[in-house]
Scaffold this motif. Structure first.
Motif, PDB file in Angstrom:
ATOM      1  N   SER A   3       2.802  33.436  -0.468  1.00 25.73           N
ATOM      2  CA  SER A   3       1.737  32.507  -0.092  1.00 25.73           C
ATOM      3  C   SER A   3       2.287  31.159   0.338  1.00 25.73           C
ATOM      4  O   SER A   3       1.770  30.532   1.264  1.00 25.73           O
ATOM      5  N   VAL A   4       3.329  30.705  -0.328  1.00 27.42           N
ATOM      6  CA  VAL A   4       3.929  29.416   0.031  1.00 27.42           C
ATOM      7  C   VAL A   4       4.510  29.487   1.441  1.00 27.42           C
ATOM      8  O   VAL A   4       4.262  28.592   2.267  1.00 27.42           O
ATOM      9  N   PHE A   5       5.271  30.526   1.733  1.00 27.89           N
ATOM     10  CA  PHE A   5       5.832  30.662   3.080  1.00 27.89           C
ATOM     11  C   PHE A   5       4.736  30.846   4.125  1.00 27.89           C
ATOM     12  O   PHE A   5       4.833  30.322   5.231  1.00 27.89           O
ATOM     13  N   GLY A   6       3.698  31.590   3.770  1.00 31.56           N
ATOM     14  CA  GLY A   6       2.566  31.741   4.686  1.00 31.56           C
ATOM     15  C   GLY A   6       1.880  30.411   4.942  1.00 31.56           C
ATOM     16  O   GLY A   6       1.447  30.126   6.063  1.00 31.56           O
ATOM     17  N   ARG A  13       1.862  26.096  12.624  1.00 39.04           N
ATOM     18  CA  ARG A  13       0.984  26.535  13.712  1.00 39.04           C
ATOM     19  C   ARG A  13      -0.233  25.628  13.880  1.00 39.04           C
ATOM     20  O   ARG A  13      -0.963  25.755  14.859  1.00 39.04           O
ATOM     21  N   GLY A  14      -0.464  24.752  12.903  1.00 30.88           N
ATOM     22  CA  GLY A  14      -1.561  23.812  13.001  1.00 30.88           C
ATOM     23  C   GLY A  14      -2.910  24.359  12.572  1.00 30.88           C
ATOM     24  O   GLY A  14      -3.939  23.791  12.915  1.00 30.88           O
ATOM     25  N   ASN A  15      -2.918  25.453  11.802  1.00 36.31           N
ATOM     26  CA  ASN A  15      -4.196  26.015  11.365  1.00 36.31           C
ATOM     27  C   ASN A  15      -4.254  26.227   9.856  1.00 36.31           C
ATOM     28  O   ASN A  15      -4.871  27.160   9.365  1.00 36.31           O
ATOM     29  N   ILE A  65       9.339  30.651  10.526  1.00 39.30           N
ATOM     30  CA  ILE A  65       9.724  29.275  10.236  1.00 39.30           C
ATOM     31  C   ILE A  65      11.065  28.954  10.896  1.00 39.30           C
ATOM     32  O   ILE A  65      11.231  27.904  11.522  1.00 39.30           O
ATOM     33  N   ARG A  66      12.014  29.857  10.752  1.00 40.89           N
ATOM     34  CA  ARG A  66      13.344  29.653  11.352  1.00 40.89           C
ATOM     35  C   ARG A  66      13.246  29.506  12.861  1.00 40.89           C
ATOM     36  O   ARG A  66      13.826  28.581  13.443  1.00 40.89           O
TER      37      ARG A  66
END
Length: 77
Positions: A3-6, A13-15, A65-66
Motif C-alpha cells: 500500500s505504501v508503494f502504491g 501520477r498525481g491522483n 517509481i524507478r
C-alpha cells in the motif's frame, strides 16, 4: 509495504486519494490476516499466496517509481 508503494506511485501520477490509500492499507492487512488464519485452520499454507501477490505488486510499484525518477533525472541532464 504494498500500500505504501502504491501510494507513492499515485502521488507521482498525481491522483493520490487518502481514502483509497487507507482502505487499501487496512484492506490488504485484513486480507493477509484472514488468509493466514484460514490457512492455520485448514492446515494449508494459504498465506504464501498473499506473500506472492503482495511481493509481486511491490516489485511492479517499485519499477514504476524507478522509471519515474530515471525519466525525471534523464530530462534534467
Amino acid at each position: 509495504m504494498d500500500s505504501v508503494f502504491g501510494g507513492i506511485v499515485s502521488v507521482l501520477r498525481g491522483n493520490f486519494d487518502f481514502k483509497v490509500f487507507m482502505s487499501g492499507f487496512f484492506g490488504n492487512a485484513i486480507m493477509a490476516i484472514l488468509l493466514t488464519w484460514l490457512g492455520i485452520r485448514l492446515n494449508v499454507d494459504i498465506y504464501l499466496a498473499a506473500i506472492v501477490v503482495f511481493v509481486g505488486r511491490m516489485f511492479i510499484n517499485l519499477a514504476i517509481i524507478r522509471r519515474h525518477y530515471i525519466d525525471k533525472w534523464s530530462k534534467a541532464k
